[in-house]
Design a protein around this motif. Structure first.
Motif, PDB file in Angstrom:
ATOM      1  N   GLU A   1      28.651 -13.488  49.512  1.00 25.19           N
ATOM      2  CA  GLU A   1      28.259 -12.204  50.089  1.00 25.19           C
ATOM      3  C   GLU A   1      26.999 -11.689  49.426  1.00 25.19           C
ATOM      4  O   GLU A   1      26.831 -11.811  48.201  1.00 25.19           O
ATOM      5  CB  GLU A   1      29.364 -11.162  49.871  1.00 25.19           C
ATOM      6  CG  GLU A   1      30.332 -11.016  51.035  1.00 25.19           C
ATOM      7  CD  GLU A   1      29.754 -10.244  52.224  1.00 25.19           C
ATOM      8  OE1 GLU A   1      28.539  -9.937  52.234  1.00 25.19           O
ATOM      9  OE2 GLU A   1      30.534  -9.957  53.143  1.00 25.19           O
ATOM     10  N   ALA A   2      26.103 -11.116  50.215  1.00 24.06           N
ATOM     11  CA  ALA A   2      24.953 -10.383  49.691  1.00 24.06           C
ATOM     12  C   ALA A   2      24.940  -9.064  50.443  1.00 24.06           C
ATOM     13  O   ALA A   2      24.937  -9.056  51.677  1.00 24.06           O
ATOM     14  CB  ALA A   2      23.662 -11.161  49.927  1.00 24.06           C
ATOM     15  N   VAL A   3      24.981  -7.952  49.705  1.00 28.14           N
ATOM     16  CA  VAL A   3      25.000  -6.640  50.346  1.00 28.14           C
ATOM     17  C   VAL A   3      23.754  -5.882  49.905  1.00 28.14           C
ATOM     18  O   VAL A   3      23.573  -5.602  48.713  1.00 28.14           O
ATOM     19  CB  VAL A   3      26.274  -5.851  49.972  1.00 28.14           C
ATOM     20  CG1 VAL A   3      26.316  -4.521  50.722  1.00 28.14           C
ATOM     21  CG2 VAL A   3      27.528  -6.670  50.246  1.00 28.14           C
ATOM     22  N   ALA A   4      22.889  -5.576  50.875  1.00 26.64           N
ATOM     23  CA  ALA A   4      21.633  -4.875  50.562  1.00 26.64           C
ATOM     24  C   ALA A   4      21.873  -3.368  50.569  1.00 26.64           C
ATOM     25  O   ALA A   4      22.509  -2.837  51.481  1.00 26.64           O
ATOM     26  CB  ALA A   4      20.561  -5.248  51.582  1.00 26.64           C
ATOM     27  N   VAL A   5      21.362  -2.702  49.552  1.00 24.23           N
ATOM     28  CA  VAL A   5      21.548  -1.255  49.395  1.00 24.23           C
ATOM     29  C   VAL A   5      20.221  -0.587  49.018  1.00 24.23           C
ATOM     30  O   VAL A   5      19.189  -1.258  48.955  1.00 24.23           O
ATOM     31  CB  VAL A   5      22.648  -0.947  48.342  1.00 24.23           C
ATOM     32  CG1 VAL A   5      24.010  -1.352  48.859  1.00 24.23           C
ATOM     33  CG2 VAL A   5      22.361  -1.659  47.020  1.00 24.23           C
TER      34      VAL A   5
ATOM     35  N   ARG B   1      30.680  -3.878  50.804  1.00 20.45           N
ATOM     36  CA  ARG B   1      30.071  -3.654  52.117  1.00 20.45           C
ATOM     37  C   ARG B   1      30.635  -2.382  52.767  1.00 20.45           C
ATOM     38  O   ARG B   1      29.923  -1.589  53.367  1.00 20.45           O
ATOM     39  CB  ARG B   1      30.343  -4.878  53.004  1.00 20.45           C
ATOM     40  CG  ARG B   1      29.621  -4.881  54.331  1.00 20.45           C
ATOM     41  CD  ARG B   1      29.713  -6.245  54.993  1.00 20.45           C
ATOM     42  NE  ARG B   1      28.877  -7.238  54.321  1.00 20.45           N
ATOM     43  CZ  ARG B   1      27.541  -7.280  54.409  1.00 20.45           C
ATOM     44  NH1 ARG B   1      26.898  -6.405  55.166  1.00 20.45           N
ATOM     45  NH2 ARG B   1      26.844  -8.183  53.762  1.00 20.45           N
ATOM     46  N   ARG B   2      31.951  -2.207  52.630  1.00 18.98           N
ATOM     47  CA  ARG B   2      32.606  -1.026  53.215  1.00 18.98           C
ATOM     48  C   ARG B   2      32.161   0.244  52.477  1.00 18.98           C
ATOM     49  O   ARG B   2      31.832   1.254  53.093  1.00 18.98           O
ATOM     50  CB  ARG B   2      34.122  -1.222  53.091  1.00 18.98           C
ATOM     51  CG  ARG B   2      34.943  -0.229  53.833  1.00 18.98           C
ATOM     52  CD  ARG B   2      36.378  -0.718  53.940  1.00 18.98           C
ATOM     53  NE  ARG B   2      37.022  -0.808  52.654  1.00 18.98           N
ATOM     54  CZ  ARG B   2      37.653  -1.904  52.183  1.00 18.98           C
ATOM     55  NH1 ARG B   2      37.715  -3.008  52.899  1.00 18.98           N
ATOM     56  NH2 ARG B   2      38.216  -1.891  51.002  1.00 18.98           N
TER      57      ARG B   2
ATOM     58  N   TYR C   1      24.708   4.195  51.076  1.00 20.06           N
ATOM     59  CA  TYR C   1      23.736   3.400  50.325  1.00 20.06           C
ATOM     60  C   TYR C   1      23.146   2.260  51.162  1.00 20.06           C
ATOM     61  O   TYR C   1      22.581   1.328  50.614  1.00 20.06           O
ATOM     62  CB  TYR C   1      24.406   2.799  49.087  1.00 20.06           C
ATOM     63  CG  TYR C   1      24.632   3.747  47.929  1.00 20.06           C
ATOM     64  CD1 TYR C   1      23.879   4.906  47.776  1.00 20.06           C
ATOM     65  CD2 TYR C   1      25.579   3.461  46.944  1.00 20.06           C
ATOM     66  CE1 TYR C   1      24.077   5.751  46.690  1.00 20.06           C
ATOM     67  CE2 TYR C   1      25.779   4.289  45.858  1.00 20.06           C
ATOM     68  CZ  TYR C   1      25.024   5.437  45.731  1.00 20.06           C
ATOM     69  OH  TYR C   1      25.215   6.261  44.652  1.00 20.06           O
ATOM     70  N   ASN C   2      23.305   2.293  52.497  1.00 20.61           N
ATOM     71  CA  ASN C   2      22.791   1.196  53.322  1.00 20.61           C
ATOM     72  C   ASN C   2      21.265   1.133  53.298  1.00 20.61           C
ATOM     73  O   ASN C   2      20.587   2.159  53.248  1.00 20.61           O
ATOM     74  CB  ASN C   2      23.288   1.337  54.765  1.00 20.61           C
ATOM     75  CG  ASN C   2      22.920   2.677  55.362  1.00 20.61           C
ATOM     76  OD1 ASN C   2      23.356   3.711  54.877  1.00 20.61           O
ATOM     77  ND2 ASN C   2      22.097   2.677  56.405  1.00 20.61           N
ATOM     78  N   LEU C   3      20.711  -0.088  53.306  1.00 22.56           N
ATOM     79  CA  LEU C   3      19.257  -0.288  53.259  1.00 22.56           C
ATOM     80  C   LEU C   3      18.689  -0.310  54.679  1.00 22.56           C
ATOM     81  O   LEU C   3      19.072  -1.151  55.495  1.00 22.56           O
ATOM     82  CB  LEU C   3      18.926  -1.613  52.557  1.00 22.56           C
ATOM     83  CG  LEU C   3      17.434  -1.878  52.318  1.00 22.56           C
ATOM     84  CD1 LEU C   3      16.884  -0.955  51.221  1.00 22.56           C
ATOM     85  CD2 LEU C   3      17.184  -3.336  51.943  1.00 22.56           C
ATOM     86  N   PRO C   4      17.757   0.606  54.999  1.00 23.74           N
ATOM     87  CA  PRO C   4      17.163   0.629  56.344  1.00 23.74           C
ATOM     88  C   PRO C   4      16.389  -0.661  56.647  1.00 23.74           C
ATOM     89  O   PRO C   4      15.823  -1.269  55.732  1.00 23.74           O
ATOM     90  CB  PRO C   4      16.191   1.815  56.291  1.00 23.74           C
ATOM     91  CG  PRO C   4      16.660   2.655  55.155  1.00 23.74           C
ATOM     92  CD  PRO C   4      17.265   1.706  54.164  1.00 23.74           C
TER      93      PRO C   4
END
Ligand SMILES: *Cc1c(COP(=O)(O)O)cnc(C)c1O
Length: 374
Positions: A34-38, A189-190, A221-224
């Motif tokens: 998993e990679a989660v961008a923030v 992610r959640r 914290y989601n990355l646009p």
């Protein structure tokens, strides 16, 4: 710039396909699950500490020779940062010091891969497995770094990267958490988007029904996509950018050798490929004939900017005023370096003659170099 402009024209500027592609590129390169961008490296670390439920009564082992963000987060979660001293020449925690700091309350260890080198992580992983302590690698400096043995940082375990403009690659602002733990990745992610099962993009793709529900309270914290496509473009140039940095550092090292009292960091044994986020020297007044503060202002007067990475966290005002909020003994190497380190200019657009300009300015401002020149 073209990728960002395309995104602006596309009709979808927040987190969407651009972010998903960016995350896939990380998974592909590193082989992580998993990679989660923030929105920042700090946000990535915050999510990790939250997901691990680190809180009151818990201890987290980390160096004081780090960026303040990690330690602030530990404190704000009500836990106690336990500072461990670093090696005098690599600025990274030694396994012996970490081992000595472990107690029944230790919940996590946050090692820092300093300046783009890799910390010797095998002993830390062993201690973690032995005591049931989670390791979250602070790889803010170490995107593209390869360990001795060939493992790229971020491909094993859980790590955070920063995409702040000062770092090796950037998305304007941003960060990525990578992990080989599928379940942990899903939790991160959640938590990144309100604790909802899906984000706005997925809702758009899957239709509005059923309505997304909060599974647990989370963050925003989601990355646009505007940022993610810039990060994606930079990420595809990672090796090229590291090669440029490596050449510039070789030139620095050769030309600075022999200037008394200007001492670069030492080689880290566990590093196969250094990514050279920073090029740091220590200004030793006894031999250089000038202290770090005066050295930096004298360079400034020569039109050369420099920085400090980092002032030891426990020496900052709040930590001095709240000694009960943290622990840490014998931080002698940390303090010695905190007073002497200085980062010289290093960025891929520098030319060889730029490096020469910096070195010439250093020779000019270091009194002990005058004798060498003569
Ligand atoms: C930059 C940095 C961070 C935080 O990254 P941001 O993206 O600025 O939030 C964390 N740890 C270290 C060691 C850093 O240098």
């Amino acid at each position: 710039m073209a990728a960002v402009a395309d995104t602006l024209r596309s009709g979808w500027i927040t987190t969407g396909a651009g972010c998903a592609e960016f995350e896939e590129a990380f998974c592909e390169r590193l082989g992580c699950e998993e990679a989660v961008a923030v929105t920042s490296g700090t946000a990535a670390m915050h999510l990790a500490l939250h997901a691990l439920k680190i809180g009151h009564g818990d201890e987290v082992i980390t160096p004081s020779m780090t960026w303040v963000s990690t330690v602030n987060l530990i404190v704000m979660r009500g836990a106690t940062p336990v500072f461990v001293d670093v090696d005098k020449d690599t600025l990274m925690m030694t396994p012996e010091a970490v081992s000595a700091a472990i107690t029944k309350r230790t919940k996590a260890i946050i090692p820092v891969d300093f300046a783009g080198a890799a910390i010797d992580i095998a002993p830390l992983r062993k201690m973690g497995a032995q005591h049931g302590i989670t390791i979250i690698e602070d790889a803010a400096h170490a995107i593209g770094t390869i360990r001795t043995g060939g493992e790229e940082v971020g491909s094993v375990g859980t790590a955070i990267f920063s995409l702040h403009p000062i770092k090796t690659i950037t998305s304007g602002e941003g960060g990525v958490l990578v992990t080989d733990d599928v379940e942990f990745g899903a939790t991160i992610r959640r938590l990144r988007f309100h604790g909802l099962g899906v984000d706005a993009w997925q809702r758009g793709q899957q239709g509005r029904s059923p309505q997304a529900e909060v599974l647990e309270p989370g963050f925003k914290y989601n990355l646009p996509d505007m940022n993610a496509v810039l990060g994606r473009s930079q990420f595809s140039r990672l090796d090229e950018l590291i090669e440029k940095r490596t050449k510039l550092v070789a030139q620095y090292r050769e030309r600075l050798a022999g200037i008394p009292g200007i001492v670069p960091l030492g080689d880290a044994n566990a590093t196969n490929r250094h990514s050279w986020h920073l090029f740091i020297v220590r200004v030793d007044q006894d031999t250089a004939g000038i202290n770090r503060t005066d050295f930096m202002s004298a360079l400034k007067a020569q039109n050369i900017g420099s920085g400090i990475h980092f002032r030891a966290v426990h020496t900052h005002a709040w930590f001095r005023d709240h000694p009960a909020a943290w622990r840490g003994n014998d931080l002698l190497n940390t303090e010695w370096n905190s007073d002497r380190i200085c980062s010289l200019p290093l960025f891929p657009a520098m030319s060889e003659s730029d490096v020469d300009d910096v070195v010439n300015a250093v020779m000019h401002v270091v009194p002990a170099a005058t004798e060498v020149r003569a």
